[in-house]
Design an enzyme around this catalytic site. Structure first.
Site, mmCIF file in Angstrom:
data_model
loop_
_atom_site.group_PDB
_atom_site.id
_atom_site.type_symbol
_atom_site.label_atom_id
_atom_site.label_comp_id
_atom_site.label_asym_id
_atom_site.label_seq_id
_atom_site.Cartn_x
_atom_site.Cartn_y
_atom_site.Cartn_z
ATOM 1 N N ASP A 178 0.855 -1.180 0.000
ATOM 2 C CA ASP A 178 0.000 0.000 0.000
ATOM 3 C C ASP A 178 0.900 1.243 0.000
ATOM 4 O OD1 ASP A 178 -3.059 0.720 0.388
ATOM 5 O OD2 ASP A 178 -1.990 2.017 1.768
ATOM 6 N N TYR A 305 -2.791 11.146 0.413
ATOM 7 C CA TYR A 305 -3.410 10.972 -0.906
ATOM 8 C C TYR A 305 -3.397 12.290 -1.678
ATOM 9 C CZ TYR A 305 -5.117 6.304 0.299
ATOM 10 O OH TYR A 305 -5.184 4.974 0.631
ATOM 11 N N HIS A 359 -5.141 -7.665 1.374
ATOM 12 C CA HIS A 359 -4.358 -6.434 1.390
ATOM 13 C C HIS A 359 -3.546 -6.268 2.674
ATOM 14 C CE1 HIS A 359 -3.454 -2.528 -0.294
ATOM 15 N NE2 HIS A 359 -3.854 -1.916 0.800
#
Length: 381
Positions: A178, A305, A359
């Site tokens: 990630d 982000y 994940h």
């Protein structure tokens, strides 16, 4: 040297306020007969929030967390929290492991003892690592950035400073997935003089960058699946990449709102077949949530982000690293990349297709992940 021991202690007033807010939740409506189609299922969320309010024992979790060796250090003006556990073997090698969103350093707790003391768990002591698990800037007990530009590239520079200047390692290995995978990739691309090898559980997603030319059929399918994911499941990423501040007021003020935002991802991105507690206990989920809540870091965590979308110098696909690279693709991870996608940028020496796991590999399948890390780095010792 700025490294200082650190002990986790959340003030009781913060925990009391959390319980008070949970008891006064104003619950939204829900269409009868729906489960998770519209978002987090209300029945499950109520069950989890009741447990958080009345049964969850943060002090027990805090005691467990403090069995690890925690530190904080000023790295280029940013106070970084990290665990530093020394390996028990004839020649442990240093390994920095970076978590992603919406997890925290707690994602790595199961794999730290397996990596530092393999003999205790039936492994070869020659496979021991010194393990360093930092909290990303803006997460947990690390500083919240007060300036623009805390990208994965900037974090990779901080990690190199931490490992070399602060901890004194001349060379080190790195692992992540990630956002942590993005940081690990930047360590290989920009700090190859110090990084002897990297291990990834995913490869850079083609969300916020220009796509390479001459894609293979497998790569075309991957890009298509990634774009489909972005449109079908990626609203969180677009909000956090465009207007994170607006979102943060609700998440920082409501523990139920924070829980809904994070818990949905642990269910959707894991290999749990829709039953989140097949992979994560309530205590594991709530330890991570309490960390976000008590440190008030959901806004600063989400902001990465935005920083990546507005990065003036993003990674491009004509960059290449010769650092030996291993990739473990877990079966139910988000749109897994094909090998040729990774080989555009990295010197892929090992590629493992896992039959299960998602994940959050370090929490879901710690033994599988650790064995692959050991095997990947064994030739590089």
């Amino acid at each position: 040297m700025t490294k200082q021991p650190f002990t986790i202690h959340i003030p009781q007033t913060t925990l009391d306020d959390l319980r008070d807010r949970l008891s006064r939740t104003r619950w939204t409506d829900e269409i009868p007969g729906t489960e998770w189609e519209y978002g987090v299922n209300r029945s499950y969320l109520k069950e989890l929030m009741d447990y958080w309010r009345s049964e969850f024992d943060w002090r027990a979790q805090e005691k467990m967390l403090n069995t690890f060796a925690h530190f904080r250090a000023d790295i280029d003006g940013v106070d970084v929290h990290f665990i530093h556990e020394h390996g028990k073997g004839p020649d442990p090698i240093p390994l920095i492991i970076t978590h992603g969103w919406p997890s925290s350093f707690t994602q790595m707790l199961k794999i730290i003892p397996l990596l530092t003391d393999p003999e205790r768990y039936g492994g070869d002591p020659a496979d021991a690592f010194d393990v360093i698990v930092p909290s990303l800037p803006g997460y947990g007990f690390s500083d919240r950035p007060v300036e623009r530009g805390m990208t994965v590239s900037r974090i990779a520079s901080l990690w190199t400073h931490l490992m070399t200047n602060e901890l004194g390692y001349k060379h080190f290995m790195a692992q992540g997935g990630d956002i942590g995978g993005g940081v690990t990739q930047q360590l290989a691309l920009a700090h190859a003089d110090y990084v002897s090898g990297i291990h990834l559980t995913d490869v850079n997603y083609p969300y916020f960058s220009e796509k390479p030319q001459n894609l293979s059929e497998a790569e075309q399918r991957y890009v298509g699946a990634s774009m489909a994911f972005l449109f079908q499941e990626g609203a969180y990423a677009m909000i956090q990449a465009t207007k994170p501040q607006t979102l943060a007021y609700g998440l920082n003020d409501s523990p139920v709102g924070l829980a809904a935002w994070i818990i949905e991802k642990f269910r959707a991105w894991s290999d749990c077949d829709g039953d989140i507690e097949r992979k994560f206990s309530k205590d594991e989920l709530l330890t991570n949530l309490t960390l976000y809540w008590a440190t008030e870091t959901i806004n600063s965590a989400n902001r990465i982000y935005y920083e990546e979308m507005h990065n003036p110098t993003p990674q491009t696909y004509d960059e290449h690293s010769d650092v030996p690279t291993a990739v473990a693709i877990f079966a139910k991870d988000i749109t897994p990349a094909p090998r040729e996608w990774a080989e555009r940028t990295f010197n892929v020496q090992r590629w493992t297709q896992m039959s299960r796991g998602g994940h959050f590999a370090a929490m879901e399948e710690p033994e599988l992940l650790v064995e692959d890390i050991r095997a990947s780095f064994r030739p590089l010792r």
